[in-house]
Structure formats: structure tokens, C-alpha cells
Motif scaffolding. Structure first.
Motif, PDB file in Angstrom:
ATOM      1  N   UNK A 280      45.207  20.801  -9.470  1.00  0.00           N
ATOM      2  CA  UNK A 280      43.904  20.595  -8.834  1.00  0.00           C
ATOM      3  C   UNK A 280      43.683  19.118  -8.514  1.00  0.00           C
ATOM      4  N   UNK A 281      44.045  18.234  -9.429  1.00  0.00           N
ATOM      5  CA  UNK A 281      43.920  16.801  -9.158  1.00  0.00           C
ATOM      6  C   UNK A 281      44.806  16.389  -7.995  1.00  0.00           C
TER       7      UNK A 281
ATOM      8  N   UNK B 201      44.126  14.831  -3.870  1.00  0.00           N
ATOM      9  CA  UNK B 201      44.733  13.582  -3.434  1.00  0.00           C
ATOM     10  C   UNK B 201      45.063  12.598  -4.533  1.00  0.00           C
ATOM     11  N   UNK B 202      44.925  12.959  -5.769  1.00  0.00           N
ATOM     12  CA  UNK B 202      45.264  12.043  -6.856  1.00  0.00           C
ATOM     13  C   UNK B 202      46.783  11.940  -6.973  1.00  0.00           C
TER      14      UNK B 202
ATOM     15  N   UNK C 129      51.222  10.891 -15.440  1.00  0.00           N
ATOM     16  CA  UNK C 129      49.880  10.456 -15.800  1.00  0.00           C
ATOM     17  C   UNK C 129      48.839  11.460 -15.299  1.00  0.00           C
ATOM     18  N   UNK C 130      49.024  11.957 -14.095  1.00  0.00           N
ATOM     19  CA  UNK C 130      48.087  12.941 -13.556  1.00  0.00           C
ATOM     20  C   UNK C 130      48.115  14.245 -14.338  1.00  0.00           C
TER      21      UNK C 130
ATOM     22  N   UNK D  77      56.107  20.559  -5.245  1.00  0.00           N
ATOM     23  CA  UNK D  77      56.172  21.837  -4.556  1.00  0.00           C
ATOM     24  C   UNK D  77      55.016  22.746  -4.917  1.00  0.00           C
ATOM     25  N   UNK D  78      54.616  22.763  -6.188  1.00  0.00           N
ATOM     26  CA  UNK D  78      53.496  23.599  -6.604  1.00  0.00           C
ATOM     27  C   UNK D  78      52.185  23.143  -5.976  1.00  0.00           C
ATOM     28  N   UNK D  79      52.005  21.839  -5.840  1.00  0.00           N
ATOM     29  CA  UNK D  79      50.775  21.328  -5.227  1.00  0.00           C
ATOM     30  C   UNK D  79      50.728  21.647  -3.750  1.00  0.00           C
ATOM     31  N   UNK D  80      51.865  21.558  -3.067  1.00  0.00           N
ATOM     32  CA  UNK D  80      51.909  21.859  -1.640  1.00  0.00           C
ATOM     33  C   UNK D  80      51.636  23.325  -1.361  1.00  0.00           C
TER      34      UNK D  80
END
Length: 354
Positions: free
Chosen positions: A251-252, A256-257, A273-274, A350-353
Motif C-alpha cells: 500500500x505504501x 509512491x513511497x 525500510x518501507x 512486481x507485487x506493487x505493480x
């Protein structure tokens, strides 16, 4: 009157020239192609006696090889195919390309079609396309950005520690795998995943993905009722209700984090870190936190340690699968630490995309 007569003569002259141009241009287009050879339309309108005999495009070589006696100097392509019948495919095609340059100039259309056919045959036999190598976009793909790893000393130490720790647990994990059937281990994993569905559901909502949120809710309702508290993952049989793995780290990243620096935690393994910040959100959304708590509050008697026992038990239940994947990675890796780090970063991206 003379001026009027001159004007009429000029207009007629322009009209005649325009008609002549309109007649000449289609004639030239019909007779010749833009590359200087006969076009297909010119061949179609040519007399039948002027059209050269042409074999079927499906079997050009077979037709020419079956009738070698009919080959004449006026048919260079057929002669070339006959002469190269005993050569290798690459040599025969090369010989035909070399010899077709000297074909009779009386048949320019035939020469062009033969060369195109031979070039196509070369591409098919060698498995290479006619396109220029500069058209390959893969050659110009930018390499992935380097991983920010300022804590490499810390990370390598805990990577080695975790490696020895889990390798030490291997005999116990393999004994557990043999003692507990696979369906029982899968059932325990399903129960834990079903119980912690709020983590995935809330993150799907935070990512404004109502489809994923509805899917997680539907899975929870079906597996909690018909699946006996999630013991059986019945919802997985529906292609539209496949399990997800949304978390606060994703989610972060969705908002855009950046991933920040790479870090390896004791026992927990690789992270960033995220994702470390997201881990705090996952703990807060975990129902175990609200049922048992994370520590003893105000000295009251509670079973705060149960949440740790359940989480550790779930991790141990999946340990045989983790170890198999980890061993496969180590065998194929020159530098296991770098391979694990790069794989983790690419997997999370890949999971974020998605």
C-alpha cells in the motif's frame, strides 16, 4: 476579341495537359512498381505468353526438383534449386542468393520475387527474422537500478545467522513434514490465512481496488462457512476468488513511497525500510493483536504470548516449503546474499505493480 480567343486557347491547353497527366500517371503506376520492377497488376494485364511459369508457393523446391530436365537458362531460380539439391539447407539458400543476382534482365519481376522467397526461406531455416537487430527493444532495456544497501555489514551478518539457524531447524522441519500429512499442514495454513483476512481486505480498500476487496471478503465468507472456519480453501476453486497477498508495504508503494534501504531482520529475513514500516501496519491489522495483545498491559493477566506462539507456529508449519525454495535458490546462486537481495527487491516491485 483576340484577348478572349487567347484566353480560351490557354484554358483548352491546360485542360488537355491535365487530361494527359491523368492518363499517363495511372499507366505508369500500372506498368511499373515503386522499386523499378513490374508490379502484380502489370503481370495480371500482360499477355499469357509473356508470364513466366511459376511453381506453387507451397512447394517451389519440390516442383523444380521433380522436373530437372525442363530447366532452361531462362529459368535461373529453378536451375539453382536443382543444382543445390545435394547441398545443406544453408548452403543451397546462399548459393541461390548469389546466383540469382546474375539472372536474365528480361525477367525483372521474377528476379525480385525469387529473392524475396529465398530471403524468407533463409529466415525460416535459420530461425532468424528479416527485421533489423536495431528493432529489438530488449537490447535497449535499461538495467534495473542498483539496490540501496548501506547496511551491508549488518545484513550479511544476519543473513548468515538466519542461514545457520534455519539449516539447524532442517532436521526438525523434515521430521514434521513426514509426521504431519500434507493435507493437515495445508489446512492449518488455510485457517491462519482465513483468520488474518482483515490485513488483505483493508489494504485492498486503501489501494482503492474494490475488486480485490470484494474478492477477499467473498473468500472469507465462503471459507468461514462452507470451508469449516477456513480449514478448506473452497473459494480457490473459483478462478475469480484466487488468494491474494496484499499488505501495508504494498500500500505504501502504491502511494509512491520508495523502498528505501535494504535490511535483513533476525529470523524474519529480508525486508526494506518501507516494508518494515508496513510490517507495523500488518501487526496492527492482525486480529491476533486485538484478541491476545502483544504484551501485558498494566499488569493485567492476559495471554499476550499466544499471538507470538500462533505466528511462530504458522511460520514453522510453512518451513518445509520455505527450505525447499531456499535450497533451490542457493544451488543456482553464485552469491546467495546478492541473489536473495535482488530476488526480494524484484518480487516486491512486481507485487506493487500488480
Amino acid at each position: 476579341m483576340s484577348h478572349s480567343h487567347d484566353g480560351t486557347t490557354i484554358k483548352r491547353g491546360l485542360l488537355y495537359r491535365l487530361i494527359a497527366v491523368c492518363l499517363i500517371i495511372p499507366t505508369l503506376v500500372l506498368a511499373t512498381g515503386c522499386n523499378g520492377v513490374k508490379s502484380q497488376a502489370a503481370k495480371d494485364f500482360a499477355p499469357q505468353s509473356a508470364q513466366p511459369a511459376k511453381a506453387s508457393p507451397d512447394q517451389p523446391a519440390a516442383a523444380n526438383l521433380d522436373q530437372p530436365a525442363k530447366a532452361s537458362p531462362d529459368q535461373p531460380a529453378a536451375a539453382n534449386l536443382d543444382q543445390s539439391a545435394g547441398a545443406s539447407p544453408d548452403q543451397s539458400v546462399t548459393a541461390n542468393l548469389d546466383q540469382s543476382a546474375g539472372a536474365s534482365p528480361d525477367q525483372p519481376g521474377q528476379v525480385g520475387s525469387d529473392q524475396a522467397a529465398l530471403i524468407q526461406a533463409t529466415a525460416e531455416q535459420t530461425g532468424q527474422d528479416e527485421a533489423s537487430p536495431f528493432d529489438d527493444d530488449d537490447l535497449y532495456d535499461a538495467p534495473p537500478p542498483p539496490v540501496h544497501d548501506p547496511l551491508q555489514g549488518w545484513n550479511r551478518f544476519w543473513f548468515t545467522f538466519n542461514d545457520y539457524f534455519y539449516m539447524g531447524l532442517r532436521p526438525l522441519a523434515m521430521g514434521y513434514k513426514k509426521a504431519v500429512p500434507e493435507f493437515a499442514r495445508t489446512g492449518l495454513k488455510n485457517v491462519y490465512d482465513n483468520f488474518t483476512f482483515p490485513i488483505r481486505f483493508l489494504n485492498a480498500l486503501l489501494q482503492l481496488d474494490l475488486t480485490k476487496a470484494a474478492r477477499e471478503f467473498g473468500r472469507f465468507m465462503i471459507n468461514s462457512t462452507f470451508g469449516v472456519g477456513g480449514l478448506a480453501d473452497l473459494a480457490k476453486s473459483d478462478p475469480n476468488l484466487q488468494p491474494g497477498d496484499e499488505d501495508f508495504g504494498q500500500t505504501l508503494g502504491y502511494y509512491g513511497m520508495g523502498e528505501g534501504f535494504y535490511i535483513v531482520w533476525p529470523l524474519l529475513g529480508p525486508s526494506t525500510a518501507r516494508d518494515s514500516v508496513g510490517m507495523v501496519g500488518d501487526i496492527a491489522a492482525n486480529p491476533l493483536t486485538w484478541v491476545f495483545g502483544l504484551w501485558n498491559v498494566y499488569g493485567e493477566e492476559n495471554y499476550w504470548y499466544v499471538s507470538y506462539v500462533v505466528s511462530g507456529g504458522n511460520r514453522f508449519n510453512r518451513l518445509p516449503e520455505y527450505l525447499d525454495n531456499y535450497d533451490a535458490m542457493k544451488k543456482s546462486a553464485i552469491e546467495p546474499y546478492v541473489s536473495m537481495r535482488d530476488f526480494y527487491i524484484q518480487y516486491r516491485q512486481g507485487r506493487i505493480e500488480q
